[in-house]
Design an enzyme around this catalytic site. Structure first.
Site, PDB file in Angstrom:
ATOM      1  N   HIS A   1       0.831  -1.205   0.000  1.00 51.10           N
ATOM      2  CA  HIS A   1       0.000   0.000   0.000  1.00 51.10           C
ATOM      3  C   HIS A   1       0.865   1.255   0.000  1.00 51.10           C
ATOM      4  CE1 HIS A   1      -2.445   3.243   1.809  1.00 51.10           C
ATOM      5  NE2 HIS A   1      -3.444   2.661   1.189  1.00 51.10           N
ATOM      6  N   HIS A   2       1.870   1.286   0.871  1.00 48.83           N
ATOM      7  CA  HIS A   2       2.798   2.409   0.868  1.00 48.83           C
ATOM      8  C   HIS A   2       4.082   2.023   1.588  1.00 48.83           C
ATOM      9  CE1 HIS A   2       1.618   3.274   5.078  1.00 48.83           C
ATOM     10  NE2 HIS A   2       2.808   3.841   5.149  1.00 48.83           N
TER      11      HIS A   2
ATOM     12  N   HIS B   1       3.634  -0.864   4.521  1.00 51.19           N
ATOM     13  CA  HIS B   1       2.227  -1.135   4.851  1.00 51.19           C
ATOM     14  C   HIS B   1       1.671  -2.076   3.791  1.00 51.19           C
ATOM     15  CE1 HIS B   1      -2.173   0.523   5.027  1.00 51.19           C
ATOM     16  NE2 HIS B   1      -2.080  -0.701   5.531  1.00 51.19           N
TER      17      HIS B   1
ATOM     18  N   HIS C   1      -1.685  12.670  -0.615  1.00 55.08           N
ATOM     19  CA  HIS C   1      -2.076  11.332  -0.163  1.00 55.08           C
ATOM     20  C   HIS C   1      -3.450  11.367   0.473  1.00 55.08           C
ATOM     21  CE1 HIS C   1      -1.773   7.259   1.383  1.00 55.08           C
ATOM     22  NE2 HIS C   1      -2.182   7.701   2.552  1.00 55.08           N
TER      23      HIS C   1
ATOM     24  N   HIS D   1      -7.035   8.272   0.688  1.00 56.58           N
ATOM     25  CA  HIS D   1      -7.437   6.925   0.301  1.00 56.58           C
ATOM     26  C   HIS D   1      -8.494   7.034  -0.807  1.00 56.58           C
ATOM     27  CE1 HIS D   1      -5.901   5.328   4.434  1.00 56.58           C
ATOM     28  NE2 HIS D   1      -4.967   5.850   3.701  1.00 56.58           N
TER      29      HIS D   1
ATOM     30  N   MET E   1      -7.384   9.673   4.764  1.00 60.78           N
ATOM     31  CA  MET E   1      -6.296  10.542   5.194  1.00 60.78           C
ATOM     32  C   MET E   1      -6.287  11.763   4.297  1.00 60.78           C
ATOM     33  SD  MET E   1      -3.130   8.222   6.501  1.00 60.78           S
ATOM     34  CE  MET E   1      -2.728   9.517   7.676  1.00 60.78           C
TER      35      MET E   1
ATOM     36  N   GLN F   1       9.518   1.272   6.643  1.00 61.43           N
ATOM     37  CA  GLN F   1       8.193   0.815   7.067  1.00 61.43           C
ATOM     38  C   GLN F   1       7.379   0.506   5.820  1.00 61.43           C
ATOM     39  OE1 GLN F   1       4.596   3.311   7.834  1.00 61.43           O
ATOM     40  NE2 GLN F   1       5.284   3.122   9.931  1.00 61.43           N
TER      41      GLN F   1
END
Length: 888
Positions: A119-120, A184, A254, A256, A326, A182
């Site tokens: 996703h990211h 996701h 950014h 969704h 978001m 990180q």
């Protein structure tokens, strides 16, 4: 022999020639490397990409290769070490140390990921990762110290390019020594084949000093709510810029699924200058700012996200899962090296009225071509089916969430904890096992003789409290599980427990903060100087509470009765910063950041905020964890003039308790349940047994069980949500309808039994009788409902079997068995199905923040004792004068 001499001479000449060629080749390579040091970083990285092996399908595990690109440049490959996420919305982190000790600069990034699986991705820089494991669940945090975001990727975004002479500074004395990646993993349907993922990013670094240092400015909305079916919803963010000039060169938007367009601007003297504008449904890359924009001191940075709630059946809140939303606008900037700041945030709207003049383009969606959407969303044949499934699951989630918001808090009258023999109860907390921990004062009392005018404790001759001041209870039956704290404290006040189970306590007489292990008799850490009040970096003055960030380990102390500040310390107790000042009572109203006894702290990890019960100002103030920047105030008339304590439950619920009203005022002493995102009061609650006298602390668990400690009544109440009885939806065949009927029976019985009666014993008796009646009725109804379908089904099967045996013989019997097996299988599947709500954010249920875009955005405790005429806590007497806060 002479025959061989010419051969030897020839061989020697060839050797000499080979040596000359080798020397020339070495000189050429050295010269080439020197030239590479002065070539454009992008051209060097292009050469690296063209000449090295492909990395897109390889897993390097814990061996992260460093590839030399010349005398001063090198590449570092950062990849997930072959992971397979087991559930959707999983956040995994891994770290890589900077391979050099001296200062270096990141000048280029190359992503290796696909939206089909990721996703990211976010890349952070820090000095110490949260874990030393090969990889870990980001619930444990990304970095133990402050982290700076260096890079972000989503939706098949292309590589990000930095201008020549610009780099992110790492290593050396000021730069981070670790990179933390990180990732996701949103929808894990792509992992059905159990393959291992190696997504990541390759960095191009150089040792050549860069005259301009890059940084990241994040603008993020934290309280946007999108009503269902609403065609257009705006989320606005705006902050004044108060630093040295910076130059913007790239931006990234950014959201969704519901986001339509995101726009960012610089506002100077009323003039709006576009930084960037893009559809969040396109690949979420860092796009270049078409006309570079400079930002000067006192400019305003403003951004707007436009959403549509069409197609949704319930409110959508800001959150980290795919079903939440978001609103982020990232800006990459550079500053002169001597003034450089690596990371800044803006999460508020400083001037809502200014958005009346926002350029009309900010409200017009950016058209997205169909081929771009294909690139963005991938080419899976299963997309339509998975989308339908996702929508069905979302509808079920939203239906459940509506039930979750329709609840009421009532005292658990059967809980025996109210009969505990306690001293003044000053603090409450829940440990990692959800046990209740009580902090009380034993035989010591805070009264008018406890302190002199300079806040020095006057009853040291009594010695420390000889009873155990920390009690650990089973929250169900109030059974004592463990006790400690004997001979440690003089006047306990605040208590909190970190994610590792350590106790953090404040003592207003000692003016100190203590860290205690659950089984340790001696403190693991002490902040402040015993019995010495002060207002500098190493002294407190009657500190009230502590909160520990589960992500970074940073420590926040509210200080206190005679100081008006929040102080941040590093995990090992080093001073970091402070904010806050005393309230100017002459002005009549308290401004943001001003305190009149910051009395209680609540971490809001979902939003990266810290909320403070600003007691004598009767309000809650919230601040950004990283910067101490004020984000919002929550204040209601029903709070009255005093608000004592605040507690937060992941998922968006805020609990608070107030104080007694002033003479002539009518506000009740009660507890409050609030929606953190909207600040709306959802419910209020009061005890049925006894009454609140001076509720001093409140703590709530994720299942909405609430405990309130009263310093004057020396009691602890337990409250539970009635949704457990009246709004259960277990979705088991044949039971759900009966449970609804059962709850209706209870409600009707309550209405018939004198709803105006306030006698708790009568109410308890009535509920007990009704409970017995409804239990008997439930048993009969459930038995009947279960038996009737079985009997009918057996009769049908017997008839069909007889019929088919008559017509088809034995072969028909075989067909019947397989057919009935399929029917029963379907029934079992339907009856046994469950709904996994997952992790939710904002006013969502139980969301545990995993770092997504986390940068991966408030007198003493003394009140008049009516029995003995003495002051048991100083609240009713005039609060002490506030000294001027000292600067750090």
């Amino acid at each position: 022999m002479s025959f061989f001499c010419p051969l030897n001479r020839a061989r020697n000449s060839r050797v000499d020639m080979a040596g000359l060629v080798n020397n020339l080749l070495i000189l050429f390579l050295v010269f080439q490397n020197i030239c590479l040091g002065f070539r454009s970083p992008l051209s060097v990285f292009k050469r690296y990409k063209d000449t090295t092996r492909s990395l897109s399908s390889e897993c390097f595990g814990s061996d992260h290769p460093v590839i030399s690109l010349g005398l001063s440049d090198f590449a570092l490959d950062i990849r997930m070490p072959g992971v397979t996420p087991k559930q959707s919305d999983t956040y995994l982190c891994m770290s890589v140390p900077l391979p050099v000790d001296d200062e270096a600069y990141v000048v280029d990034f190359k992503p290796h990921a696909s939206m089909d699986t990721v996703h990211h991705m976010l890349l952070f820089g820090c000095n110490e990762p949260s874990s030393t494991e090969n990889y870990w669940d980001c619930d444990e945090g990304t970095c133990k110290d402050k982290s700076n975001i260096l890079y972000a990727w989503a939706r098949n975004a292309p590589p990000t390019r930095l201008p020549k002479g610009v780099g992110f500074r790492v290593g050396g004395e000021t730069g981070g020594r670790f990179f933390v990646l990180q990732v996701h993993y949103g929808d894990i349907s792509a992992f059905r084949d159990k393959h291992k993922d190696c997504s990541g990013v390759t960095l191009h670094l150089t040792h050549q000093k860069q005259p301009l240092i890059a940084g990241m400015y994040l603008m993020m909305s934290v309280n946007t709510v999108i009503p269902p079916g609403e065609k257009v919803v705006d989320a606005d963010i705006a902050c004044h810029y108060k630093r040295f000039p910076m130059h913007l060169f790239a931006y990234r938007v950014h959201t969704h699924r519901l986001g339509k367009v995101v726009s960012g601007y610089r506002v100077r003297n009323g003039q709006w200058t576009l930084i960037g504008r893009q559809s969040p449904q396109l690949p979420q890359a860092f796009y270049p700012v078409e006309h570079p924009v400079d930002i000067s001191y006192d400019d305003i940075l403003a951004a707007r996200c436009v959403f549509s709630g069409e197609g949704r059946t319930a409110e959508t809140h800001i959150g980290g899962t795919a079903s939440d939303e978001m609103c982020n606008f990232y800006i990459m900037y550079y500053m002169e090296a001597k003034h450089a700041v690596s990371y800044m945030t803006c999460t508020q709207n400083a001037n809502p009225d200014m958005f009346r003049n926002i350029p009309p383009e900010a409200n017009i969606p950016v058209p997205v071509k169909s081929d771009m959407l294909k690139m963005t969303h991938g080419h899976h044949e299963e997309t339509k089916d998975s989308d339908k499934t996702s929508l069905l699951q979302q509808a079920k989630k939203e239906e459940e969430e509506i039930l979750d918001q329709n609840f009421h808090i009532e005292e658990a009258v059967e809980w025996p904890g109210l009969d505990l023999k306690l001293g003044q109860v000053s603090g409450l907390a829940l440990d990692p096992e959800n046990n209740l921990v009580i902090f009380h004062r034993g035989d010591h009392v805070w009264d008018e003789n406890s302190f002199d005018s300079k806040f020095v404790y006057q009853q040291r001759g009594l010695g420390p409290i000889e009873q155990n001041t920390v009690l650990v209870l089973n929250p169900s039956n109030a059974k004592l599980l463990h006790s400690m704290g004997k001979s440690l404290f003089y006047l306990p006040h605040g208590l909190s427990i970190d994610k590792n189970g350590n106790y953090w306590a404040t003592d207003v007489a000692l003016h100190q903060v203590f860290k205690l292990g659950a089984d340790d008799k001696e403190p693991l850490l002490i902040l402040g100087v015993a019995l010495q009040p002060g207002s500098d970096r190493s002294h407190f003055c009657q500190p009230t509470d502590v909160a520990v960030d589960p992500v970074t380990g940073n420590i926040y102390v509210s200080d206190g009765y005679c100081n008006s500040r929040i102080i941040q310390f590093s995990p090992n107790g080093l001073y970091v910063m402070q904010w806050g000042e005393g309230t100017e009572t002459s002005l009549g109203t308290a401004r943001p950041g001003q305190f009149h006894i910051p009395h209680s702290l609540a971490l809001i990890p979902d939003f990266g905020q810290l909320c403070v019960a600003d007691r004598e100002n009767g309000r809650i103030q919230c601040f950004r964890l990283e910067t101490g920047e004020f984000t919002r105030e929550i204040k209601h008339k029903s709070f009255g003039r005093e608000l004592f304590a605040v507690s937060y439950v992941p998922g968006g619920l805020l609990f608070a308790v107030n104080g007694k009203p002033y003479p002539g005022e009518a506000e009740l002493v009660q507890g409050f349940v609030m929606n953190f995102s909207t600040a709306e009061i959802i419910d209020t609650f009061i005890p049925l047994r006894k009454s609140f006298e001076m509720p001093h602390d409140v703590v709530a668990s994720e299942d909405k069980t609430v405990f309130v400690g009263d310093v004057h009544a020396r009691a602890v109440w337990k409250f539970a949500s009635t949704e457990k009885m009246e709004h259960r939806s277990v979705k088991k065949a044949g039971i759900e309808v009966q449970e609804i009927k059962e709850s209706e029976t209870i409600v009707q019985a309550r209405l018939k039994n004198n709803p105006e009666s306030t006698d708790p014993l009568k109410k308890q008796e009535t509920q007990h009788l009704v409970g017995q009646t409804s239990t008997g009725v439930s048993f009969v109804l459930i038995t009947t409902l279960l038996i009737i379908p079985v009997v009918v089904l057996l009769a049908i099967l017997a008839f069909i079997r007889w019929r088919k045996t008559t017509v088809y013989g034995a072969d028909g019997e075989h067909k019947l068995d397989s057919s009935s097996g399929r029917i029963l299988g379907r029934l079992r599947g339907k009856g046994g199905g469950g709904l996994n709500l997952g992790n939710f954010f904002a006013s969502r249920k139980g969301y545990s923040r995993k770092g997504f875009d986390r940068l991966s955005t408030e007198g003493s405790d003394q009140e008049k004792d009516e029995d003995d005429g003495t002051d048991s806590e100083e609240e009713c007497s005039g609060p002490p004068p506030l000294p001027a806060p000292s600067s750090p």
